[in-house]
Design an enzyme around this catalytic site. Structure first.
Site, PDB file in Angstrom:
ATOM      1  N   GLU A  56      22.354   6.406  28.283  1.00 14.83           N
ATOM      2  CA  GLU A  56      21.331   7.299  27.719  1.00 14.83           C
ATOM      3  C   GLU A  56      20.891   8.376  28.716  1.00 14.83           C
ATOM      4  OE1 GLU A  56      18.074   5.094  25.980  1.00 14.83           O
ATOM      5  OE2 GLU A  56      19.245   4.732  24.154  1.00 14.83           O
ATOM      6  N   TYR A 108     -16.133   0.119   3.912  1.00 17.43           N
ATOM      7  CA  TYR A 108     -16.823   1.039   3.005  1.00 17.43           C
ATOM      8  C   TYR A 108     -16.857   0.423   1.613  1.00 17.43           C
ATOM      9  CZ  TYR A 108     -18.435   4.927   0.319  1.00 17.43           C
ATOM     10  OH  TYR A 108     -19.201   5.702  -0.524  1.00 17.43           O
ATOM     11  N   HIS A 144      15.181   4.980  34.674  1.00 21.58           N
ATOM     12  CA  HIS A 144      15.260   3.641  34.086  1.00 21.58           C
ATOM     13  C   HIS A 144      16.293   2.792  34.848  1.00 21.58           C
ATOM     14  CE1 HIS A 144      13.019   5.347  30.762  1.00 21.58           C
ATOM     15  NE2 HIS A 144      13.023   4.197  30.107  1.00 21.58           N
ATOM     16  N   HIS A 175     -11.386  -0.298 -15.625  1.00 23.88           N
ATOM     17  CA  HIS A 175     -11.693   0.156 -14.263  1.00 23.88           C
ATOM     18  C   HIS A 175     -11.991   1.652 -14.229  1.00 23.88           C
ATOM     19  CE1 HIS A 175     -11.548  -2.998 -11.333  1.00 23.88           C
ATOM     20  NE2 HIS A 175     -10.408  -3.477 -11.787  1.00 23.88           N
ATOM     21  N   GLN A 207     -19.098  11.289   4.148  1.00 24.50           N
ATOM     22  CA  GLN A 207     -19.907  11.273   5.375  1.00 24.50           C
ATOM     23  C   GLN A 207     -19.937   9.886   6.017  1.00 24.50           C
ATOM     24  OE1 GLN A 207     -20.903  12.073   2.333  1.00 24.50           O
ATOM     25  NE2 GLN A 207     -22.947  11.288   1.841  1.00 24.50           N
ATOM     26  N   GLN A 240      -7.947  -4.260 -16.825  1.00 24.88           N
ATOM     27  CA  GLN A 240      -7.504  -3.191 -15.929  1.00 24.88           C
ATOM     28  C   GLN A 240      -7.938  -1.826 -16.447  1.00 24.88           C
ATOM     29  OE1 GLN A 240      -5.913  -4.048 -13.032  1.00 24.88           O
ATOM     30  NE2 GLN A 240      -6.542  -1.986 -12.555  1.00 24.88           N
ATOM     31  N   GLU A 287       0.688  -2.523  -8.962  1.00 24.12           N
ATOM     32  CA  GLU A 287      -0.357  -3.119  -8.123  1.00 24.12           C
ATOM     33  C   GLU A 287      -0.569  -4.584  -8.534  1.00 24.12           C
ATOM     34  OE1 GLU A 287      -5.101  -2.385  -7.137  1.00 24.12           O
ATOM     35  OE2 GLU A 287      -4.211  -1.540  -8.942  1.00 24.12           O
ATOM     36  N   HIS A 288      -0.774  -4.806  -9.829  1.00 20.48           N
ATOM     37  CA  HIS A 288      -0.905  -6.160 -10.378  1.00 20.48           C
ATOM     38  C   HIS A 288       0.264  -6.411 -11.330  1.00 20.48           C
ATOM     39  CE1 HIS A 288      -5.096  -4.693  -9.695  1.00 20.48           C
ATOM     40  NE2 HIS A 288      -5.261  -5.897  -9.173  1.00 20.48           N
ATOM     41  N   SER A 334      -5.965   2.286 -10.129  1.00 21.65           N
ATOM     42  CA  SER A 334      -5.595   0.893 -10.344  1.00 21.65           C
ATOM     43  C   SER A 334      -4.600   0.770 -11.499  1.00 21.65           C
ATOM     44  CB  SER A 334      -6.849   0.078 -10.637  1.00 21.65           C
ATOM     45  OG  SER A 334      -6.624  -1.281 -10.398  1.00 21.65           O
ATOM     46  N   ASP A 358      -8.961 -11.046  -8.634  1.00 24.72           N
ATOM     47  CA  ASP A 358      -9.983 -10.041  -8.349  1.00 24.72           C
ATOM     48  C   ASP A 358     -11.208 -10.659  -7.685  1.00 24.72           C
ATOM     49  OD1 ASP A 358      -8.533  -7.933  -9.310  1.00 24.72           O
ATOM     50  OD2 ASP A 358      -9.545  -7.813 -11.248  1.00 24.72           O
TER      51      ASP A 358
END
EC number: 1.1.1.23
Length: 434
Positions: free
Chosen positions: A414, A130, A419, A262, A188, A259, A326-327, A237, A360
């Site tokens: 067990e 996506y 088994h 963004h 969607q 950054q 994140e960075h 971010s 990036d």
């Protein structure tokens, strides 16, 4: 608190320190949750028809053919400059080099004589990518997602993006081997990829960023048996910079602003043991901010950001590990010396000449990274996300005989009688053969 305010970490109480590292709250509102749930239901039950209705409603675009034709893709490529095409090709080459190197070697060992265990890797069969729309098409994310999907050997790779899809996205998708592209955006699109429609194929796993509706749609489909897996949890971010007196203030400021532009919910933190550097960075941020087209967005992000002065670099590292950015950019005299002490970060950038922008776009590492503290348990996107591991075991008669009593003892402990019986029956069969 403005970004120009210097905060002395060691003058803060533990509660204040925790507050300084607290991220802005994110959670889907009840209305978003309900809206997304309705969209998922409608797409699952009405397919292509409702996808077209949503395009008209949300994207203000009348879509007749959901699938983009090869002719449309070729025309998009013809409209792009050779300079941009060459830049994309250079980026893809580096991304390919780095992600190809991530191929796992097969594991094939005898854990004891006659007991052979293997680990083999297989691609995720079908993946959906996506890519958001908007004024700035994120074609670089196409490169970051489609390239490892191709290297992994995914049999089906499809892409959805809101119409009209930017030429750059169409060309990047073709360049990286995406097989089908669809004029579908928003929640969607996630529903179509998760459930399938007359045009859009159902996929096993969905990748890619998006707004609150897309994020909520990914969350919902990942929790349904009839849905699809997703890449990772999403959040705003963020970047954290560790700098010492040897850092270049203009460089640090440019990384912080790259950054901040963004989005207004991006978070920016500077950690330094040098108050003078902190002041110089704040001044450089103001100077550079005045020249940015997205200055208003960056300014909003900076309002929730921090300039923190510490006692030394070791404390900077400890705070960074607690935050788990994140960075993480380390602009210190001996930046590489700090890497072994870093335990939580999505991607790390070392030294004056490693801006976040490199990762990036074109250094070769992936820019799809865990955020919002998920670096504590999640990794940056890589080849492994498009693959799955499978184990194989084979026991010879001798290997089975040697291990049988161990298995029987454990199964009996067990209280799993079937088994134990599966082993005992074979032991008896071997005795009869003897």
């Amino acid at each position: 608190m403005s970004f120009n305010t210097l905060i002395d970490w060691n003058s803060c109480s533990p509660e204040q320190q925790r507050a300084l590292l607290t991220r802005p709250a994110i959670s889907a509102s009840d209305s978003i949750t309900r809206t997304v749930s309705d969209i998922l239901y409608n797409v699952k039950t009405r397919g292509d028809d409702v996808l077209r209705e949503y395009s008209a409603k949300f994207d203000k675009t009348e879509v007749t053919a959901l699938r983009v034709t090869p002719e449309e893709i070729a025309a998009a490529g013809a409209r792009l400059s050779d300079e941009l095409k060459q830049a994309m090709a250079a980026a893809v080459k580096n991304i390919e080099t780095f992600h190809s190197a991530q191929t796992l070697p097969p594991v094939d060992v005898e854990t004891q004589p006659g007991v052979r265990c293997q680990q083999v890797t297989r691609p995720v069969a079908s993946v959906g990518l996506y890519i958001p729309g908007g004024s700035a098409p994120l074609f670089s994310t196409v490169l970051m997602l489609a390239t490892p999907a191709r290297i992994a050997g995914c049999q089906k790779v499809v892409l959805c993006s809101p119409p009209p899809i930017a030429d750059e996205i169409l060309y990047a998708a073709q360049l990286c081997g995406v097989q089908e592209i669809f004029n579908v955006g928003g929640a969607q699109a996630i529903a179509a990829l998760a459930f399938g429609s007359e045009s859009v194929p159902k996929v096993d796993k969905i990748f890619g960023p998006g707004n609150a509706f897309v994020t909520e749609a990914k969350r919902q489909v990942s929790q349904r048996l009839d849905g699809a897996a997703i890449d990772m949890p999403a959040g705003p971010s963020e970047v954290l910079v560790i700098a010492d007196s040897g850092a270049t203030p203009d460089f640090v400021a440019s990384d912080l602003l790259s950054q901040a532009e963004h989005g207004p919910d991006s978070q920016v933190i500077l950690l330094t043991p040098d108050a003078d550097i902190a002041r110089k960075v704040a001044e450089a941020v103001e100077r550079q901010l005045a020249e940015l087209p997205r200055a208003d967005t960056a300014r909003q992000a900076l309002s929730a950001s921090r300039l923190i002065v510490t006692k030394d670099l070791a404390q900077c590292v400890a705070i960074s590990n607690q935050y788990g950015p994140e960075h993480l950019i380390i602009q210190t005299r001996n930046a590489r010396d700090l890497v072994d002490a870093i335990t939580s970060a999505g991607s790390v950038f070392l030294g004056d000449w490693s801006p976040e922008s490199a990762g990036d776009y074109a250094s070769g590492t992936n820019h799809v990274l865990p955020t919002y503290g998920y670096t504590a348990t999640c990794s940056s996107l890589g080849l492994a996300d498009f693959q799955k591991r499978m184990t194989v075991q084979e026991l010879s008669k001798a290997g089975f005989s040697a291990l049988a009593s161990t298995i029987e003892t454990l199964a009996a402990a067990e209280r799993l009688t079937a088994h134990k019986n599966a082993v005992t029956l074979r032991v008896n069969a071997l005795k009869e053969q003897a």
